[in-house]
Design a protein around this motif. Structure first.
Motif, PDB file in Angstrom:
ATOM      1  N   GLU A  49       0.865  -1.272  -0.043  1.00 40.41           N
ATOM      2  CA  GLU A  49       0.169   0.026  -0.139  1.00 40.41           C
ATOM      3  C   GLU A  49       0.925   1.301   0.066  1.00 40.41           C
ATOM      4  O   GLU A  49       0.393   2.392  -0.600  1.00 40.41           O
ATOM      5  N   THR A  50       2.121   1.124   0.602  1.00 38.86           N
ATOM      6  CA  THR A  50       2.885   2.284   0.742  1.00 38.86           C
ATOM      7  C   THR A  50       3.544   2.357  -0.652  1.00 38.86           C
ATOM      8  O   THR A  50       3.688   3.716  -1.210  1.00 38.86           O
ATOM      9  N   LEU A  51       4.127   1.331  -1.333  1.00 43.57           N
ATOM     10  CA  LEU A  51       4.530   1.620  -2.609  1.00 43.57           C
ATOM     11  C   LEU A  51       3.876   1.836  -3.879  1.00 43.57           C
ATOM     12  O   LEU A  51       4.356   2.509  -4.779  1.00 43.57           O
ATOM     13  N   LEU A  52       2.512   1.370  -3.563  1.00 41.42           N
ATOM     14  CA  LEU A  52       1.586   1.543  -4.800  1.00 41.42           C
ATOM     15  C   LEU A  52       1.453   3.018  -5.442  1.00 41.42           C
ATOM     16  O   LEU A  52       1.486   3.312  -6.521  1.00 41.42           O
ATOM     17  N   PRO A  53       1.362   3.987  -4.450  1.00 38.84           N
ATOM     18  CA  PRO A  53       1.111   5.313  -4.993  1.00 38.84           C
ATOM     19  C   PRO A  53       2.220   5.763  -5.868  1.00 38.84           C
ATOM     20  O   PRO A  53       2.262   6.874  -6.768  1.00 38.84           O
ATOM     21  N   ALA A  54       3.562   5.278  -5.360  1.00 39.97           N
ATOM     22  CA  ALA A  54       4.904   5.798  -6.052  1.00 39.97           C
ATOM     23  C   ALA A  54       4.890   5.178  -7.525  1.00 39.97           C
ATOM     24  O   ALA A  54       5.790   5.758  -8.312  1.00 39.97           O
ATOM     25  N   LYS A  55       4.101   4.209  -7.891  1.00 45.19           N
ATOM     26  CA  LYS A  55       4.082   3.625  -9.329  1.00 45.19           C
ATOM     27  C   LYS A  55       3.966   4.731 -10.247  1.00 45.19           C
ATOM     28  O   LYS A  55       4.314   5.050 -11.145  1.00 45.19           O
ATOM     29  N   LEU A  96       7.875  13.165 -25.878  1.00 42.75           N
ATOM     30  CA  LEU A  96       7.180  11.876 -26.405  1.00 42.75           C
ATOM     31  C   LEU A  96       6.384  11.351 -25.450  1.00 42.75           C
ATOM     32  O   LEU A  96       5.763  10.102 -25.658  1.00 42.75           O
ATOM     33  N   GLY A  97       6.145  12.116 -24.047  1.00 40.48           N
ATOM     34  CA  GLY A  97       5.026  11.765 -23.233  1.00 40.48           C
ATOM     35  C   GLY A  97       5.505  10.601 -22.172  1.00 40.48           C
ATOM     36  O   GLY A  97       4.611  10.041 -21.603  1.00 40.48           O
ATOM     37  N   GLN A  98       6.876  10.269 -22.303  1.00 39.86           N
ATOM     38  CA  GLN A  98       7.135   9.219 -21.399  1.00 39.86           C
ATOM     39  C   GLN A  98       7.648   9.801 -19.902  1.00 39.86           C
ATOM     40  O   GLN A  98       7.685   8.700 -19.275  1.00 39.86           O
ATOM     41  N   LEU A  99       7.526  10.786 -19.553  1.00 41.79           N
ATOM     42  CA  LEU A  99       7.517  11.413 -18.446  1.00 41.79           C
ATOM     43  C   LEU A  99       6.396  11.789 -17.661  1.00 41.79           C
ATOM     44  O   LEU A  99       6.322  12.313 -16.729  1.00 41.79           O
ATOM     45  N   LYS A 100       5.486  11.610 -18.244  1.00 45.33           N
ATOM     46  CA  LYS A 100       4.151  12.089 -17.611  1.00 45.33           C
ATOM     47  C   LYS A 100       3.848  11.151 -16.557  1.00 45.33           C
ATOM     48  O   LYS A 100       4.415   9.745 -16.290  1.00 45.33           O
ATOM     49  N   ASP A 101       3.067  11.561 -15.406  1.00 43.68           N
ATOM     50  CA  ASP A 101       2.814  10.651 -14.313  1.00 43.68           C
ATOM     51  C   ASP A 101       1.925   9.256 -14.934  1.00 43.68           C
ATOM     52  O   ASP A 101       0.919   9.539 -15.814  1.00 43.68           O
ATOM     53  N   ARG A 102       2.391   8.115 -14.434  1.00 41.01           N
ATOM     54  CA  ARG A 102       1.690   7.108 -14.750  1.00 41.01           C
ATOM     55  C   ARG A 102       0.644   6.536 -13.890  1.00 41.01           C
ATOM     56  O   ARG A 102       0.638   7.039 -12.771  1.00 41.01           O
ATOM     57  N   LYS A 103      -0.394   6.153 -14.279  1.00 34.76           N
ATOM     58  CA  LYS A 103      -1.607   5.712 -13.600  1.00 34.76           C
ATOM     59  C   LYS A 103      -1.315   4.191 -12.853  1.00 34.76           C
ATOM     60  O   LYS A 103      -0.751   3.374 -13.436  1.00 34.76           O
ATOM     61  N   PRO A 104      -1.507   4.431 -11.672  1.00 32.86           N
ATOM     62  CA  PRO A 104      -1.170   3.142 -10.579  1.00 32.86           C
ATOM     63  C   PRO A 104      -1.773   2.012 -11.150  1.00 32.86           C
ATOM     64  O   PRO A 104      -2.911   2.061 -11.627  1.00 32.86           O
TER      65      PRO A 104
END
Length: 142
Positions: free
Chosen positions: A34-40, A134-142
Motif C-alpha cells: 500500500e505504501t509503494l503503490l502510489p509511487a508507481k 514523447l510523453g514518457q515522463l508523464k505521471d503513470r496511472k497506478p
C-alpha cells in the motif's frame, strides 16, 4: 562452506506464536504494498537505496518462507484437535497470501527501480526533454 543450522521445529504448543508471526509478516507485506503503490505513478519520488532495500528485505523473506510451510506441514501430519487443525489450515491460506503479496511487492519494486530519482537525475537535459516531448515522463496511472 559453513553448514546451515538445522531448523528447530516447534511443537504444536507454539501454534499461537507461529500464527502471530505469519499474520504479522502478511500485515507488514500488505502495508508495504500500500505504501509503494502510489509511487508507481511517480517513481522518481523514491531513491535507489529505498527501492533496493525493499527488494532485499522481501527477497530474503521470500527465501525463508519454506520454513513456515514445512512447520505447518509437520503439524498437519500430526495429531491435532479440531481447533488446531482449523488454525493450521488458516495459516496455510495466510502463507499463500503472503507469497502472492511478496511477488507483487518485488515486481512493483523492479518497476519502480527503473525510474528512481537517481535514474532521472542521471539523464542529460536532452534525454529528459525528449522523453517529456514523447510523453514518457508523464505521471503513470497506478
Amino acid at each position: 562452506m559453513p553448514k546451515q543450522p538445522q531448523p528447530q521445529w516447534q511443537p504444536i504448543s507454539q501454534l499461537s506464536l507461529i500464527a502471530h508471526h505469519i499474520d504479522g509478516m502478511l500485515e507488514a507485506a500488505q502495508e508495504q504494498s500500500e505504501t509503494l503503490l502510489p509511487a508507481k505513478a511517480k517513481p522518481y519520488v523514491l531513491d535507489d537505496y529505498t527501492v533496493n532495500r525493499v527488494k532485499k528485505v522481501f527477497t530474503d523473506q521470500q527465501k525463508d518462507l519454506w520454513l513456515f510451510d514445512e512447520q505447518l506441514t509437520r503439524w498437519k501430519s500430526g495429531k491435532l484437535t479440531g481447533e488446531q487443525r482449523t488454525e493450521v489450515e488458516r495459516l496455510v491460506g495466510q502463507m499463500k497470501k503472503l507469497r502472492e503479496q511478496i511477488t507483487v511487492i518485488l515486481a512493483l519494486a523492479d518497476d519502480l527501480a527503473k525510474g528512481t530519482i537517481e535514474k532521472i537525475m542521471g539523464k542529460s537535459d536532452a534525454e529528459l526533454g525528449l522523453e517529456f516531448l514523447l510523453g514518457q515522463l508523464k505521471d503513470r496511472k497506478p
